[in-house]
Scaffold this motif. Structure first.
Motif, PDB file in Angstrom:
ATOM      1  N   GLY A 165      39.435 -18.027  56.711  1.00 17.13           N
ATOM      2  CA  GLY A 165      40.809 -17.729  56.298  1.00 17.13           C
ATOM      3  C   GLY A 165      41.473 -16.695  57.196  1.00 17.13           C
ATOM      4  O   GLY A 165      42.696 -16.543  57.188  1.00 17.13           O
ATOM      5  N   HIS A 166      40.651 -15.981  57.963  1.00 19.33           N
ATOM      6  CA  HIS A 166      41.204 -14.927  58.819  1.00 19.33           C
ATOM      7  C   HIS A 166      41.157 -15.290  60.300  1.00 19.33           C
ATOM      8  O   HIS A 166      41.310 -14.420  61.162  1.00 19.33           O
ATOM      9  CB  HIS A 166      40.533 -13.583  58.495  1.00 19.33           C
ATOM     10  CG  HIS A 166      40.681 -13.274  57.038  1.00 19.33           C
ATOM     11  ND1 HIS A 166      41.838 -12.765  56.498  1.00 19.33           N
ATOM     12  CD2 HIS A 166      39.850 -13.523  55.998  1.00 19.33           C
ATOM     13  CE1 HIS A 166      41.705 -12.690  55.180  1.00 19.33           C
ATOM     14  NE2 HIS A 166      40.515 -13.143  54.851  1.00 19.33           N
ATOM     15  N   LEU A 167      40.986 -16.599  60.578  1.00 19.99           N
ATOM     16  CA  LEU A 167      41.246 -17.088  61.936  1.00 19.99           C
ATOM     17  C   LEU A 167      42.720 -16.835  62.208  1.00 19.99           C
ATOM     18  O   LEU A 167      43.565 -17.049  61.331  1.00 19.99           O
ATOM     19  CB  LEU A 167      40.985 -18.599  62.025  1.00 19.99           C
ATOM     20  CG  LEU A 167      39.544 -19.078  61.949  1.00 19.99           C
ATOM     21  CD1 LEU A 167      39.517 -20.611  61.952  1.00 19.99           C
ATOM     22  CD2 LEU A 167      38.738 -18.540  63.116  1.00 19.99           C
ATOM     23  N   ARG A 175      51.989 -10.856  57.549  1.00 17.39           N
ATOM     24  CA  ARG A 175      50.955  -9.883  57.179  1.00 17.39           C
ATOM     25  C   ARG A 175      49.999 -10.553  56.194  1.00 17.39           C
ATOM     26  O   ARG A 175      50.427 -11.225  55.258  1.00 17.39           O
ATOM     27  CB  ARG A 175      51.624  -8.668  56.522  1.00 17.39           C
ATOM     28  CG  ARG A 175      50.662  -7.598  56.058  1.00 17.39           C
ATOM     29  CD  ARG A 175      50.107  -6.760  57.164  1.00 17.39           C
ATOM     30  NE  ARG A 175      51.068  -5.829  57.739  1.00 17.39           N
ATOM     31  CZ  ARG A 175      50.825  -5.098  58.824  1.00 17.39           C
ATOM     32  NH1 ARG A 175      49.663  -5.202  59.452  1.00 17.39           N
ATOM     33  NH2 ARG A 175      51.740  -4.266  59.281  1.00 17.39           N
ATOM     34  N   CYS A 176      48.691 -10.379  56.423  1.00 23.20           N
ATOM     35  CA  CYS A 176      47.670 -10.964  55.555  1.00 23.20           C
ATOM     36  C   CYS A 176      47.116  -9.871  54.629  1.00 23.20           C
ATOM     37  O   CYS A 176      47.249  -8.678  54.926  1.00 23.20           O
ATOM     38  CB  CYS A 176      46.559 -11.527  56.432  1.00 23.20           C
ATOM     39  SG  CYS A 176      45.145 -12.164  55.529  1.00 23.20           S
ATOM     40  N   GLY A 177      46.497 -10.278  53.546  1.00 23.08           N
ATOM     41  CA  GLY A 177      45.870  -9.333  52.616  1.00 23.08           C
ATOM     42  C   GLY A 177      44.811  -8.462  53.274  1.00 23.08           C
ATOM     43  O   GLY A 177      44.495  -7.375  52.790  1.00 23.08           O
ATOM     44  N   CYS A 178      44.239  -8.927  54.402  1.00 22.86           N
ATOM     45  CA  CYS A 178      43.185  -8.165  55.091  1.00 22.86           C
ATOM     46  C   CYS A 178      43.767  -7.043  55.929  1.00 22.86           C
ATOM     47  O   CYS A 178      43.031  -6.221  56.476  1.00 22.86           O
ATOM     48  CB  CYS A 178      42.365  -9.097  55.977  1.00 22.86           C
ATOM     49  SG  CYS A 178      43.232  -9.655  57.449  1.00 22.86           S
ATOM     50  N   GLY A 179      45.094  -7.019  56.075  1.00 27.45           N
ATOM     51  CA  GLY A 179      45.734  -5.956  56.862  1.00 27.45           C
ATOM     52  C   GLY A 179      46.197  -6.430  58.224  1.00 27.45           C
ATOM     53  O   GLY A 179      47.074  -5.811  58.826  1.00 27.45           O
ATOM     54  N   GLY A 182      49.118 -12.781  60.995  1.00 26.12           N
ATOM     55  CA  GLY A 182      48.969 -14.113  61.576  1.00 26.12           C
ATOM     56  C   GLY A 182      47.707 -14.853  61.183  1.00 26.12           C
ATOM     57  O   GLY A 182      47.326 -15.819  61.848  1.00 26.12           O
ATOM     58  N   CYS A 183      47.024 -14.421  60.088  1.00 25.04           N
ATOM     59  CA  CYS A 183      45.809 -15.125  59.644  1.00 25.04           C
ATOM     60  C   CYS A 183      46.173 -16.469  59.018  1.00 25.04           C
ATOM     61  O   CYS A 183      47.232 -16.613  58.396  1.00 25.04           O
ATOM     62  CB  CYS A 183      45.063 -14.311  58.596  1.00 25.04           C
ATOM     63  SG  CYS A 183      44.443 -12.734  59.179  1.00 25.04           S
ATOM     64  N   LEU A 184      45.272 -17.426  59.144  1.00 27.15           N
ATOM     65  CA  LEU A 184      45.442 -18.747  58.528  1.00 27.15           C
ATOM     66  C   LEU A 184      45.781 -18.625  57.041  1.00 27.15           C
ATOM     67  O   LEU A 184      46.640 -19.332  56.521  1.00 27.15           O
ATOM     68  CB  LEU A 184      44.137 -19.551  58.720  1.00 27.15           C
ATOM     69  CG  LEU A 184      44.089 -20.950  58.120  1.00 27.15           C
ATOM     70  CD1 LEU A 184      45.139 -21.859  58.746  1.00 27.15           C
ATOM     71  CD2 LEU A 184      42.703 -21.564  58.288  1.00 27.15           C
TER      72      LEU A 184
HETATM   73 ZN   LIG Z   1      43.507 -11.911  57.195  1.00 26.89          ZN
END
Ligand SMILES: [Zn+2]
Length: 324
Positions: A165-167, A175-179, A182-184
């Motif tokens: 999911g973080h590719l 912005r993704c939840g991981c910080g 551009g994450c999938l």
């Molecule tokens: Zn992410």
């Protein structure tokens, strides 16, 4: 002779338990509330009782059980079976889950993260059966991932591999939840799809979705988009196609990196069928080399919400056999 393996899927709401034969046959299963708000001891009471009941009802003795596997939310140390501090399990901090459950149940216990268990479940008993190399993407609030290579989970040196999911699919993207950006996951999860829909509606796109959410765009859900797409709403269909395009882009990276036999998609979104799968396959194929693109089948999951509990059993069997 030991013939069975127990799987436990520790979710924030329910604990699912399954008894599976060595030959991959589901014998019996159980589901009961986790009692997560009462803390780790209460949750372990629930799991212990579920295992005891399952063995008793099926007339299986402990020496007939090879091992028990627990799929738990991360982060964790899968080798020692210590669960660090999962966000949806209040009061859990460095809980030695494998060790405690082993002394409570008298069984060999193994712990794995729940996304890896779901992946292994599809490999062992679901849509990935018969392959040696496959990947799983679970499309929910986020995008979970799992990878099997040479018939084993790809774990990585720190146990954090296969966070598909973080590719990254876009420079300076959402912005993704991981910080990161551009994450999938920020595009291809259900939340990402809703965000795509909302962005368009805010720019004035015409759609039955505005009516479906009662004019409150913030209340839009994946289910509403799915229903509108099935009903033929052109904008909802575009949203699905857009989401599928991001997904196909992510999968093309998986194909380039892994050359898998299958990529299995899980989660409620796959009920959309061809609306989702056709553009995913088209984009993944167009963005990959010909040989691995032809090889890789992109297919819906076979086990639904049982993938985690069956995979927990399968992982435990595999680990017990490796340990001898
Ligand atoms: Zn992410």
């Amino acid at each position: 002779m030991s013939e069975f393996v127990v799987g436990v899927d520790l979710g924030g709401t329910n604990v699912k338990t399954a008894l599976v034969s060595r030959e991959r046959k589901l014998i019996a299963k159980d589901s009961r509330p986790t009692r997560a708000d009462e803390g780790p001891d209460a949750v372990m009471d629930v799991m212990q009782a579920a295992i005891d009941d399952l063995l008793k009802v099926e007339g299986v003795s402990r020496d007939q059980v090879i091992a028990a596997g627990f799929g738990a939310p991360g982060p964790m140390d899968w080798q020692s079976g210590v669960v660090f501090s999962p966000p949806n399990l209040a009061g859990w901090k460095n809980v030695p889950l494998a060790e405690t459950m082993a002394s409570r149940t008298g069984l060999r216990c193994f712990v794995d993260n729940d996304a890896n268990c779901a992946c292994y479940g599809e490999y062992w008993m679901g849509a990935g059966q018969g392959t040696e190399s496959m990947a799983v993407l679970t499309l929910g609030t986020g995008v979970g991932g799992g990878v099997v290579v040479f018939g084993k989970l790809l774990r990585g040196i720190d146990g954090t591999a296969a966070e598909l999911g973080h590719l990254k699919v876009q420079r300076d993207g959402r912005r993704c939840g991981c910080g990161a950006r551009g994450c999938l996951e920020a595009y291809a999860s259900v939340s990402g799809m809703v965000r795509t829909a909302v962005e368009g509606l805010e720019k004035g796109e015409e759609s039955s979705l505005t009516e479906a959410c009662g004019g409150k765009i913030d209340c839009l859900t994946g289910k509403m988009i799915f229903e509108a797409a099935v009903d033929g709403d052109a904008y909802a269909r575009w949203v699905f196609k857009e989401t599928a395009t991001w997904l196909g882009l992510g999968i093309s990276s998986i194909i380039s990196y892994q050359n898998p036999e299958k990529v299995v998609l899980c989660g409620g979104m796959i009920d959309a069928g061809d609306i989702l799968f056709d553009p995913v396959r088209e984009v993944a194929r167009a963005m990959s080399f010909e040989v691995p693109a032809k090889r890789c089948q992109i297919v819906p999951a076979g086990l639904g919400t049982d993938a985690g509990v069956l995979g927990a059993a399968g992982c435990a069997l595999e680990r017990a056999q490796c340990d001898g």
